[in-house]
Design a protein around this motif. Structure first.
Motif, PDB file in Angstrom:
ATOM      1  N   VAL A  79      43.861  85.034  55.882  1.00 56.05           N
ATOM      2  CA  VAL A  79      43.254  83.715  56.225  1.00 56.05           C
ATOM      3  C   VAL A  79      44.159  82.837  55.435  1.00 56.05           C
ATOM      4  CG1 VAL A  79      41.158  82.267  55.943  1.00 56.05           C
ATOM      5  CG2 VAL A  79      40.955  84.697  56.670  1.00 56.05           C
ATOM      6  N   ALA A  80      44.321  83.180  54.060  1.00 56.51           N
ATOM      7  CA  ALA A  80      45.303  82.309  53.240  1.00 56.51           C
ATOM      8  C   ALA A  80      46.562  81.955  53.769  1.00 56.51           C
ATOM      9  CB  ALA A  80      45.239  82.754  52.000  1.00 56.51           C
ATOM     10  N   GLY A  81      47.101  83.119  54.183  1.00 54.60           N
ATOM     11  CA  GLY A  81      48.513  82.976  54.680  1.00 54.60           C
ATOM     12  C   GLY A  81      48.623  82.260  56.206  1.00 54.60           C
ATOM     13  N   ARG A  82      47.547  82.429  57.017  1.00 53.96           N
ATOM     14  CA  ARG A  82      47.494  81.862  58.377  1.00 53.96           C
ATOM     15  C   ARG A  82      47.371  80.257  57.986  1.00 53.96           C
ATOM     16  NH1 ARG A  82      42.715  83.343  62.461  1.00 53.96           N
ATOM     17  NH2 ARG A  82      43.572  85.395  61.817  1.00 53.96           N
ATOM     18  N   PHE A  83      46.633  79.743  57.165  1.00 52.33           N
ATOM     19  CA  PHE A  83      46.449  78.298  57.083  1.00 52.33           C
ATOM     20  C   PHE A  83      47.399  77.867  55.911  1.00 52.33           C
ATOM     21  CE2 PHE A  83      42.549  79.503  59.134  1.00 52.33           C
ATOM     22  CZ  PHE A  83      42.357  78.438  59.989  1.00 52.33           C
ATOM     23  N   ALA A  84      48.364  78.550  55.614  1.00 50.87           N
ATOM     24  CA  ALA A  84      49.649  78.136  54.435  1.00 50.87           C
ATOM     25  C   ALA A  84      50.746  77.969  55.179  1.00 50.87           C
ATOM     26  CB  ALA A  84      49.790  78.776  53.306  1.00 50.87           C
ATOM     27  N   MET A  85      50.768  78.077  56.574  1.00 51.08           N
ATOM     28  CA  MET A  85      52.104  78.006  57.453  1.00 51.08           C
ATOM     29  C   MET A  85      52.392  76.773  57.443  1.00 51.08           C
ATOM     30  SD  MET A  85      51.691  80.888  60.535  1.00 51.08           S
ATOM     31  CE  MET A  85      50.398  80.081  61.100  1.00 51.08           C
ATOM     32  N   LYS A  86      53.765  76.489  57.320  1.00 52.71           N
ATOM     33  CA  LYS A  86      54.270  75.263  57.515  1.00 52.71           C
ATOM     34  C   LYS A  86      54.715  75.119  58.965  1.00 52.71           C
ATOM     35  CE  LYS A  86      56.251  74.448  52.966  1.00 52.71           C
ATOM     36  NZ  LYS A  86      54.921  74.233  52.144  1.00 52.71           N
ATOM     37  N   GLY A  87      54.589  73.771  59.719  1.00 54.75           N
ATOM     38  CA  GLY A  87      54.944  73.685  60.893  1.00 54.75           C
ATOM     39  C   GLY A  87      54.122  74.243  61.994  1.00 54.75           C
ATOM     40  N   ARG A  88      52.849  74.798  61.792  1.00 49.56           N
ATOM     41  CA  ARG A  88      51.965  75.323  62.695  1.00 49.56           C
ATOM     42  C   ARG A  88      51.772  74.177  63.647  1.00 49.56           C
ATOM     43  NH1 ARG A  88      48.430  75.013  58.008  1.00 49.56           N
ATOM     44  NH2 ARG A  88      46.761  73.648  58.544  1.00 49.56           N
ATOM     45  N   VAL A  89      51.575  74.896  64.898  1.00 48.98           N
ATOM     46  CA  VAL A  89      51.205  73.912  66.091  1.00 48.98           C
ATOM     47  C   VAL A  89      49.647  73.548  66.275  1.00 48.98           C
ATOM     48  CG1 VAL A  89      51.382  74.006  68.610  1.00 48.98           C
ATOM     49  CG2 VAL A  89      52.881  75.384  67.353  1.00 48.98           C
ATOM     50  N   SER A  90      48.915  74.209  65.849  1.00 49.49           N
ATOM     51  CA  SER A  90      47.468  73.910  66.376  1.00 49.49           C
ATOM     52  C   SER A  90      46.438  74.537  65.206  1.00 49.49           C
ATOM     53  CB  SER A  90      47.168  74.130  67.565  1.00 49.49           C
ATOM     54  OG  SER A  90      45.541  74.102  67.860  1.00 49.49           O
ATOM     55  N   ASP A  91      45.585  73.827  64.676  1.00 52.03           N
ATOM     56  CA  ASP A  91      44.706  74.597  63.833  1.00 52.03           C
ATOM     57  C   ASP A  91      43.731  75.243  64.769  1.00 52.03           C
ATOM     58  OD1 ASP A  91      46.110  73.475  61.780  1.00 52.03           O
ATOM     59  OD2 ASP A  91      44.329  72.774  60.719  1.00 52.03           O
ATOM     60  N   ARG A  92      43.345  74.701  65.952  1.00 44.52           N
ATOM     61  CA  ARG A  92      42.367  75.376  66.960  1.00 44.52           C
ATOM     62  C   ARG A  92      42.670  76.855  67.283  1.00 44.52           C
ATOM     63  NH1 ARG A  92      42.754  76.142  71.808  1.00 44.52           N
ATOM     64  NH2 ARG A  92      44.955  74.978  72.220  1.00 44.52           N
ATOM     65  N   LEU A  93      44.137  77.304  67.305  1.00 45.75           N
ATOM     66  CA  LEU A  93      44.357  78.688  67.475  1.00 45.75           C
ATOM     67  C   LEU A  93      44.250  79.491  66.137  1.00 45.75           C
ATOM     68  CD1 LEU A  93      47.811  77.995  69.532  1.00 45.75           C
ATOM     69  CD2 LEU A  93      45.500  78.415  70.273  1.00 45.75           C
ATOM     70  N   LEU A  94      44.456  78.811  64.981  1.00 47.30           N
ATOM     71  CA  LEU A  94      44.225  79.378  63.853  1.00 47.30           C
ATOM     72  C   LEU A  94      42.741  79.860  63.556  1.00 47.30           C
ATOM     73  CD1 LEU A  94      46.508  77.405  61.414  1.00 47.30           C
ATOM     74  CD2 LEU A  94      47.030  79.571  62.506  1.00 47.30           C
ATOM     75  N   PHE A  95      41.877  78.855  63.991  1.00 45.67           N
ATOM     76  CA  PHE A  95      40.229  79.244  63.785  1.00 45.67           C
ATOM     77  C   PHE A  95      39.799  80.005  64.961  1.00 45.67           C
ATOM     78  CE2 PHE A  95      40.329  75.207  61.226  1.00 45.67           C
ATOM     79  CZ  PHE A  95      39.726  75.691  60.210  1.00 45.67           C
ATOM     80  N   ALA A  96      40.618  80.453  66.030  1.00 50.20           N
ATOM     81  CA  ALA A  96      40.176  81.005  67.132  1.00 50.20           C
ATOM     82  C   ALA A  96      39.367  82.419  66.998  1.00 50.20           C
ATOM     83  CB  ALA A  96      41.321  81.179  68.196  1.00 50.20           C
ATOM     84  N   ASP A  97      39.958  83.297  66.388  1.00 53.86           N
ATOM     85  CA  ASP A  97      39.564  84.414  66.079  1.00 53.86           C
ATOM     86  C   ASP A  97      38.819  84.729  64.533  1.00 53.86           C
ATOM     87  OD1 ASP A  97      41.736  84.502  64.706  1.00 53.86           O
ATOM     88  OD2 ASP A  97      42.159  86.401  65.498  1.00 53.86           O
ATOM     89  N   LEU A  98      38.720  83.708  64.010  1.00 54.06           N
ATOM     90  CA  LEU A  98      38.192  83.873  62.609  1.00 54.06           C
ATOM     91  C   LEU A  98      36.624  83.489  62.542  1.00 54.06           C
ATOM     92  CD1 LEU A  98      39.111  83.967  59.386  1.00 54.06           C
ATOM     93  CD2 LEU A  98      39.421  81.381  59.691  1.00 54.06           C
ATOM     94  N   PRO A  99      35.771  84.627  62.030  1.00 54.02           N
ATOM     95  CA  PRO A  99      34.537  84.196  62.022  1.00 54.02           C
ATOM     96  C   PRO A  99      34.179  83.107  61.090  1.00 54.02           C
ATOM     97  CG  PRO A  99      35.146  86.609  61.644  1.00 54.02           C
ATOM     98  CD  PRO A  99      36.330  85.758  61.363  1.00 54.02           C
ATOM     99  N   THR A 100      33.447  82.298  61.710  1.00 59.07           N
ATOM    100  CA  THR A 100      32.975  80.899  60.828  1.00 59.07           C
ATOM    101  C   THR A 100      31.679  80.563  61.023  1.00 59.07           C
ATOM    102  OG1 THR A 100      34.061  79.535  62.231  1.00 59.07           O
ATOM    103  CG2 THR A 100      35.475  80.016  60.571  1.00 59.07           C
ATOM    104  N   VAL A 101      31.131  79.692  60.255  1.00 61.80           N
ATOM    105  CA  VAL A 101      29.830  78.990  60.505  1.00 61.80           C
ATOM    106  C   VAL A 101      30.337  77.521  60.388  1.00 61.80           C
ATOM    107  CG1 VAL A 101      28.343  80.904  60.135  1.00 61.80           C
ATOM    108  CG2 VAL A 101      28.814  79.132  58.429  1.00 61.80           C
ATOM    109  N   ARG A 102      29.573  76.348  61.178  1.00 67.12           N
ATOM    110  CA  ARG A 102      29.566  75.106  60.789  1.00 67.12           C
ATOM    111  C   ARG A 102      28.472  74.769  59.682  1.00 67.12           C
ATOM    112  NH1 ARG A 102      32.812  71.937  62.830  1.00 67.12           N
ATOM    113  NH2 ARG A 102      33.163  73.196  64.639  1.00 67.12           N
ATOM    114  N   GLY A 103      29.205  74.074  58.709  1.00 65.49           N
ATOM    115  CA  GLY A 103      28.376  73.644  57.573  1.00 65.49           C
ATOM    116  C   GLY A 103      27.281  72.489  58.037  1.00 65.49           C
ATOM    117  N   ALA A 104      26.048  72.847  57.728  1.00 70.11           N
ATOM    118  CA  ALA A 104      25.035  71.765  58.208  1.00 70.11           C
ATOM    119  C   ALA A 104      25.349  70.280  57.336  1.00 70.11           C
ATOM    120  CB  ALA A 104      23.829  72.229  57.738  1.00 70.11           C
ATOM    121  N   ALA A 105      25.596  70.252  56.276  1.00 72.23           N
ATOM    122  CA  ALA A 105      25.837  69.285  55.621  1.00 72.23           C
ATOM    123  C   ALA A 105      27.211  68.414  55.640  1.00 72.23           C
ATOM    124  CB  ALA A 105      25.907  69.501  53.923  1.00 72.23           C
ATOM    125  N   SER A 106      28.325  69.258  55.963  1.00 69.76           N
ATOM    126  CA  SER A 106      29.713  68.503  56.299  1.00 69.76           C
ATOM    127  C   SER A 106      30.224  68.745  57.634  1.00 69.76           C
ATOM    128  CB  SER A 106      30.560  69.464  55.149  1.00 69.76           C
ATOM    129  OG  SER A 106      30.708  70.744  55.497  1.00 69.76           O
TER     130      SER A 106
END
Length: 183
Positions: free
Chosen positions: A100-127
Motif C-alpha cells: 500500500v505504501a509503495g503503491r501511493f509513493a510512486m511518482k508520475g502515476r496516472v490515476s489514484d482511482r486505479l490505485l484504490f481499485a482493489d484496495l479494501p477501504t471504508v469511507r470515513g463518516a466524518a471526512s
C-alpha cells in the motif's frame, strides 16, 4: 595533466553549510512510521475522485485538543487538494501493508482511482476520505492551519474521529530509504 573523472557532482552546501545530500543522509537515519493520507476531491469528475499519498512526516501535535500534523511537498496534488478540502483521513499502516505504501509513493502515476481499485477501504463518516482496512489505526481530520516551511507545507489538523480496523500488528516503518519491520 592526467584527466580526472568524477562520478558524483560535489555536494553544494546551503549558505548555512549543509548540502541537500548531507541533510537527506542524516534524516534517513531517523526511523519513521508510514501512513496513507487520503482525501476526496468532490470537484473532480461527476462523483468526485479519491486521492492518496504515502507520508512519513506525520506526527501527533497536541492531546487537548487532539491535533496532528503532516508535511506535504509544496505544489503536490495532495497539497493543492488540502488547500481547498479541509477534511481528510490518515491510515497508520501495519507492517504487512508495505505494498500500500509503495503503491501511493510512486511518482508520475496516472490515476489514484486505479490505485484504490482493489484496495479494501471504508469511507470515513466524518471526512468522506477513504480509510484502509487492516490499518493499525485511522484518523479523520479537519485542517486547522497551514504553514509554509521551505519546499513543504505543514498541515495541522484536528482529529474528528479515530478507528482501529486492523488486528494487533507491528507498524510499517521507513529507515535509510527502505520500508522496514520492527524486530
Amino acid at each position: 595533466m592526467l584527466p580526472t573523472t568524477q562520478t558524483h557532482a560535489p555536494a553544494v552546501p546551503h549558505p548555512e553549510g549543509v548540502s541537500n545530500d548531507e541533510f537527506r543522509a542524516a534524516m534517513s537515519r531517523l526511523a519513521a512510521g508510514v501512513v496513507l493520507v487520503t482525501a476526496h476531491d468532490p470537484d473532480e469528475g461527476p462523483r468526485g475522485e479519491d486521492v492518496g499519498m504515502t507520508a512519513t512526516a506525520f506526527l501527533s501535535v497536541s492531546l487537548d485538543p487532539p491535533l496532528v500534523m503532516v508535511s506535504l511537498r509544496e505544489g503536490s496534488r495532495m497539497d493543492d487538494l488540502l488547500a481547498e478540502q479541509p477534511l481528510w483521513g490518515v491510515s497508520i499502516l501495519a507492517e504487512g501493508q508495505r505494498q500500500v505504501a509503495g503503491r501511493f509513493a510512486m511518482k508520475g502515476r496516472v490515476s489514484d482511482r486505479l490505485l484504490f481499485a482493489d484496495l479494501p477501504t471504508v469511507r470515513g463518516a466524518a471526512s468522506g476520505a477513504l480509510l484502509v482496512d487492516g490499518a493499525l489505526a485511522t484518523l479523520e481530520c479537519r485542517t486547522e492551519k497551514r504553514v509554509e516551511a521551505g519546499d513543504h507545507t505543514l498541515v495541522v489538523a484536528r482529529v474528528l474521529a479515530v478507528g482501529f480496523p486492523g488486528p494487533e500488528a507491528g507498524p510499517l516503518t521507513y529507515f535509510r530509504g527502505s520500508y522496514r519491520h520492527l524486530s
